[in-house]
Motif scaffolding. Structure first.
Motif, mmCIF file in Angstrom:
data_model
loop_
_atom_site.group_PDB
_atom_site.id
_atom_site.type_symbol
_atom_site.label_atom_id
_atom_site.label_comp_id
_atom_site.label_asym_id
_atom_site.label_seq_id
_atom_site.Cartn_x
_atom_site.Cartn_y
_atom_site.Cartn_z
ATOM 1 N N LEU B 7 0.845 -1.187 0.000
ATOM 2 C CA LEU B 7 0.000 0.000 0.000
ATOM 3 C C LEU B 7 0.887 1.245 0.000
ATOM 4 C CD1 LEU B 7 -2.905 1.149 0.283
ATOM 5 C CD2 LEU B 7 -2.542 1.104 2.740
ATOM 6 N N VAL B 8 0.687 2.112 -0.974
ATOM 7 C CA VAL B 8 1.547 3.286 -1.087
ATOM 8 C C VAL B 8 0.936 4.500 -0.389
ATOM 9 C CG1 VAL B 8 2.903 4.689 -2.665
ATOM 10 C CG2 VAL B 8 2.187 2.405 -3.353
ATOM 11 N N ARG B 9 -0.332 4.776 -0.699
ATOM 12 C CA ARG B 9 -0.969 5.948 -0.105
ATOM 13 C C ARG B 9 -2.481 5.850 -0.293
ATOM 14 N NH1 ARG B 9 -2.091 9.609 -4.391
ATOM 15 N NH2 ARG B 9 -1.160 8.852 -6.310
ATOM 16 N N ALA B 10 -3.182 6.831 0.257
ATOM 17 C CA ALA B 10 -4.632 6.909 0.065
ATOM 18 C C ALA B 10 -4.955 8.164 -0.721
ATOM 19 C CB ALA B 10 -5.336 6.942 1.411
ATOM 20 N N TRP B 11 -6.129 8.181 -1.330
ATOM 21 C CA TRP B 11 -6.573 9.360 -2.070
ATOM 22 C C TRP B 11 -8.050 9.584 -1.773
ATOM 23 C CZ3 TRP B 11 -9.898 9.731 -6.603
ATOM 24 C CH2 TRP B 11 -9.945 11.034 -7.141
ATOM 25 N N VAL B 12 -8.406 10.823 -1.461
ATOM 26 C CA VAL B 12 -9.807 11.144 -1.187
ATOM 27 C C VAL B 12 -10.411 11.782 -2.432
ATOM 28 C CG1 VAL B 12 -11.404 12.379 0.321
ATOM 29 C CG2 VAL B 12 -9.229 11.560 1.239
ATOM 30 N N ASP B 13 -11.458 11.157 -2.943
ATOM 31 C CA ASP B 13 -12.110 11.677 -4.151
ATOM 32 C C ASP B 13 -12.935 12.919 -3.773
ATOM 33 O OD1 ASP B 13 -13.691 12.224 -6.351
ATOM 34 O OD2 ASP B 13 -13.981 10.101 -6.866
ATOM 35 N N PRO B 14 -12.538 14.101 -4.259
ATOM 36 C CA PRO B 14 -13.245 15.324 -3.853
ATOM 37 C C PRO B 14 -14.680 15.397 -4.379
ATOM 38 C CG PRO B 14 -11.584 15.821 -5.518
ATOM 39 C CD PRO B 14 -11.438 14.367 -5.185
ATOM 40 N N ASP B 15 -14.988 14.599 -5.427
ATOM 41 C CA ASP B 15 -16.369 14.595 -5.940
ATOM 42 C C ASP B 15 -17.300 13.750 -5.080
ATOM 43 O OD1 ASP B 15 -15.851 16.297 -7.983
ATOM 44 O OD2 ASP B 15 -15.504 14.715 -9.477
ATOM 45 N N LEU B 16 -16.726 12.918 -4.233
ATOM 46 C CA LEU B 16 -17.551 12.067 -3.369
ATOM 47 C C LEU B 16 -17.533 12.532 -1.917
ATOM 48 C CD1 LEU B 16 -16.601 8.473 -4.657
ATOM 49 C CD2 LEU B 16 -18.673 9.774 -5.168
ATOM 50 N N CYS B 17 -16.387 13.092 -1.483
ATOM 51 C CA CYS B 17 -16.213 13.456 -0.075
ATOM 52 C C CYS B 17 -17.289 14.453 0.357
ATOM 53 C CB CYS B 17 -14.836 14.068 0.136
ATOM 54 S SG CYS B 17 -14.551 14.605 1.833
ATOM 55 N N VAL B 18 -17.931 14.168 1.521
ATOM 56 C CA VAL B 18 -18.946 15.077 2.053
ATOM 57 C C VAL B 18 -18.449 15.780 3.318
ATOM 58 C CG1 VAL B 18 -20.927 13.876 1.063
ATOM 59 C CG2 VAL B 18 -20.065 13.185 3.313
ATOM 60 N N GLY B 19 -17.165 15.575 3.627
ATOM 61 C CA GLY B 19 -16.602 16.270 4.786
ATOM 62 C C GLY B 19 -17.114 15.767 6.117
ATOM 63 N N SER B 20 -17.453 14.481 6.216
ATOM 64 C CA SER B 20 -17.948 13.950 7.494
ATOM 65 C C SER B 20 -16.831 13.895 8.540
ATOM 66 C CB SER B 20 -18.545 12.554 7.310
ATOM 67 O OG SER B 20 -17.514 11.595 7.183
ATOM 68 N N ALA B 21 -15.576 13.945 8.072
ATOM 69 C CA ALA B 21 -14.390 13.972 8.943
ATOM 70 C C ALA B 21 -14.191 12.678 9.726
ATOM 71 C CB ALA B 21 -14.412 15.166 9.895
ATOM 72 N N VAL B 60 -19.346 7.558 2.484
ATOM 73 C CA VAL B 60 -19.624 7.634 1.049
ATOM 74 C C VAL B 60 -18.540 6.938 0.220
ATOM 75 C CG1 VAL B 60 -21.101 9.680 1.084
ATOM 76 C CG2 VAL B 60 -18.626 9.971 1.073
ATOM 77 N N SER B 61 -17.743 6.093 0.880
ATOM 78 C CA SER B 61 -16.666 5.335 0.219
ATOM 79 C C SER B 61 -15.819 6.233 -0.695
ATOM 80 C CB SER B 61 -17.252 4.170 -0.586
ATOM 81 O OG SER B 61 -18.103 3.400 0.221
ATOM 82 N N ALA B 62 -15.385 7.361 -0.168
ATOM 83 C CA ALA B 62 -14.624 8.320 -0.982
ATOM 84 C C ALA B 62 -13.118 8.070 -0.915
ATOM 85 C CB ALA B 62 -14.921 9.746 -0.535
ATOM 86 N N ILE B 63 -12.678 7.173 -0.026
ATOM 87 C CA ILE B 63 -11.246 6.976 0.139
ATOM 88 C C ILE B 63 -10.764 5.792 -0.696
ATOM 89 C CG2 ILE B 63 -9.389 6.477 1.799
ATOM 90 C CD1 ILE B 63 -11.175 7.782 3.939
ATOM 91 N N GLN B 64 -9.859 6.072 -1.607
ATOM 92 C CA GLN B 64 -9.277 5.011 -2.424
ATOM 93 C C GLN B 64 -7.889 4.699 -1.914
ATOM 94 O OE1 GLN B 64 -9.391 5.724 -6.608
ATOM 95 N NE2 GLN B 64 -11.514 6.443 -6.535
ATOM 96 N N LEU B 65 -7.585 3.395 -1.848
ATOM 97 C CA LEU B 65 -6.258 2.986 -1.409
ATOM 98 C C LEU B 65 -5.436 2.677 -2.654
ATOM 99 C CD1 LEU B 65 -7.229 0.744 1.632
ATOM 100 C CD2 LEU B 65 -6.704 3.189 1.572
ATOM 101 N N ILE B 66 -4.258 3.253 -2.700
ATOM 102 C CA ILE B 66 -3.438 3.092 -3.887
ATOM 103 C C ILE B 66 -2.254 2.179 -3.585
ATOM 104 C CG2 ILE B 66 -2.053 4.328 -5.626
ATOM 105 C CD1 ILE B 66 -4.073 6.660 -5.131
ATOM 106 N N TYR B 67 -2.178 1.091 -4.346
ATOM 107 C CA TYR B 67 -1.142 0.086 -4.122
ATOM 108 C C TYR B 67 -0.037 0.221 -5.134
ATOM 109 C CZ TYR B 67 -4.278 -2.174 -0.817
ATOM 110 O OH TYR B 67 -5.081 -2.438 0.259
ATOM 111 N N GLU B 68 1.112 -0.328 -4.791
ATOM 112 C CA GLU B 68 2.259 -0.344 -5.693
ATOM 113 C C GLU B 68 1.901 -1.118 -6.954
ATOM 114 O OE1 GLU B 68 5.679 -2.389 -4.024
ATOM 115 O OE2 GLU B 68 6.670 -0.416 -3.903
ATOM 116 N N GLU B 69 2.358 -0.640 -8.092
ATOM 117 C CA GLU B 69 2.055 -1.330 -9.367
ATOM 118 C C GLU B 69 2.667 -2.714 -9.390
ATOM 119 O OE1 GLU B 69 0.170 -0.536 -12.041
ATOM 120 O OE2 GLU B 69 -0.542 1.121 -10.793
#
Lengths: 404, 69
Positions: B7-21, B60-69
């Motif tokens: 797992l390299v990092r996470a990414w929050v999709d700004p089009d999905l994020c509702v700021g629930s924190a 809202v499942s806005a967090i994507q986990l990005i793995y090493e290629e």
């Protein structure tokens, strides 16, 4: 200068709020409503900003009890205060953060997905009873009992007790969503809370002896490992869940289906291409969501749309108006089942974003796929009368449908 | 068997994020609220357990986990 109607329950505004919202958005985006005694926000940008602002407090229960009730009433309704004040929707950080995190686990998308089978079987049961009938009441024969059954299953209450939830939830909704002409609404709500809490206490005590695979048992498990969570927190939160998962979903079903039945081109599009169901449901939320507005209290002095708002002022955030703001949505008065993206505010936004949103979305998708598939000739035969409410948007029953 | 990727990092999709924190409260070292009310991923190193938990808790499942290629 335009004169603004301060009566938010004016029949014309209740039946068709759109022109009123448009006028406020364009001319008075931050408007002091003297009759309601608070500010009214209508632009997307301002409503969004307020929902995300830590300066906007969600606890409107404490100010209400402190300023609107006299000493005798405060004493009489102490239990109502105690219960409402523990609802996560009326809490601010840091108390909010802790309780919200506990409940989020029960409603995270993965947990909700495990309820799919239960929801599908309820939908099938209800619609099996529609088969062969020529008319039904959408409200009485589905939208009213269905979400109550689902939430009862989640909590772990037996199905035969669901009818008791209805009365309790109705009394509480009348208090919280500003029903009109209800002199006794505080007494009714308090009596409902007493009965509801006693009922849940019975379930709770039973689960102490025999834990099961339901939320009450799960919360008790959490409580054992977390000394800050009291049995009252568990009981009060279950009251909130029943209430929140009850009428809002009911209204979402009724509002969305009647809108679709009155927009035949969008309904036939959905019948032909059910893959658009997800965006159609979001559009239903945007177009006629179950809540027109929500309330906040200003935590400090601030300026909104050039108006000076003082600490302690109450503020009505009209999501219903923000959802039709042309600055955010193209052709906002049109129901477009394929609209995407659709960043409506109907589930709120920020830290109070609806905990039950994944559940509501799943209930809607399963129900609407079945409805459209099983009843292709369905037609609306009632005229739509909206119920006079300040915060809620709800159709008066019956909502008759012809099926054949 | 599928090879375990890092797992390299996470990414929050700004089009999905509702700021629930929710992510900020469960993993304050990895997420922060941005000025527009959306969460952003700010960690240098990715702790897989923490990030998986944050991704699951997101309403809202806005967090994507990005793995090493």
């Amino acid at each position: 200068m335009l004169t603004v109607n301060d009566d938010l329950l004016d029949p014309e505004i209740i039946q068709n709020p759109s022109p009123y919202y448009k006028m406020l958005r364009e001319h008075y985006p931050c408007y002091w409503n003297e009759r309601w005694r608070g500010w009214v926000l209508t632009r997307y940008e301002d409503v969004y900003g307020a929902l995300h602002s830590p300066k906007m407090l969600a606890d409107r229960i404490t100010p209400f009890f402190k300023t609107r009730l006299n000493d005798e009433e405060r004493e009489r309704f102490a239990l109502t205060y105690q219960v409402l004040h523990s609802f996560v929707v009326f809490l601010d950080p840091p108390e909010h953060t802790h309780l919200r995190r506990i409940f989020s686990r029960a409603f995270m998308p993965k947990a909700v997905a495990t309820m799919r089978g239960v929801v599908e079987s309820y939908v099938k049961d209800f619609f099996d009873q529609w088969e062969g009938r020529s008319t039904v009441d959408l409200n009485r024969d589905f939208a009213y009992p269905f979400p109550a059954n689902v939430i009862a299953s989640i909590i772990g209450a037996p199905r035969e007790d669901v009818h008791r939830f209805h009365g309790w939830a109705d009394a509480l909704t009348t208090l919280l969503l500003a029903g009109v002409g209800e002199e006794q609404r505080m007494d009714r709500a308090q009596n409902a809370l007493i009965e509801f809490k006693a009922y849940l206490r019975g379930l709770y005590d039973e689960r102490v002896k025999n834990p099961r695979d339901d939320m009450m048992s799960w919360l008790m498990e959490v409580q054992r490992n977390d000394p800050t969570l009291t049995p009252d927190d568990v009981l009060h939160s279950c009251i909130l869940l029943v209430n929140a998962g009850h009428e809002t979903t009911q209204d979402l079903i009724c509002n969305t289906l009647t809108t679709l039945l009155q927009t035949p081109d969008q309904l036939s599009l959905l019948r032909e291409k059910p893959q658009h169901m997800k965006t159609a449901i979001e559009e239903g939320l945007r177009f006629n969501g179950p809540l027109k507005g929500t309330m906040r209290v200003a935590g400090e002095d601030m300026v909104i749309a050039d108006k000076q708002v003082r600490a302690g002022d109450r503020i009505l955030l009209l999501m219903g108006a923000a959802n039709r703001d042309p600055a955010k949505f193209e052709d906002p008065e049109r129901f477009d089942a394929t609209r995407y993206p659709n960043l409506h505010l109907s589930f709120s936004h920020g830290i109070h974003f609806c905990l039950g949103a994944p559940l509501a979305r799943m209930e809607m998708e399963i129900a609407f796929n079945a409805l459209l598939r099983r009843f292709p000739k369905m037609e609306l035969t009632s005229s739509i009368q909206w119920d006079p409410r300040i915060l809620g948007r709800s159709i008066q029953p019956p909502i008759n449908l012809r099926l054949d | 068997m599928q090879q375990q990727r890092k797992l390299v990092r996470a990414w929050v999709d700004p089009d999905l994020c509702v700021g629930s924190a929710m992510c900020v409260s469960s993993s304050p070292e990895a997420f922060r609220m941005g000025p527009d009310g959306h969460a952003i991923y700010v960690a240098d190193t990715a702790d897989e357990t923490t990030l998986l938990d944050a991704a699951e808790l997101c309403p809202v499942s806005a967090i994507q986990l990005i793995y090493e290629e």
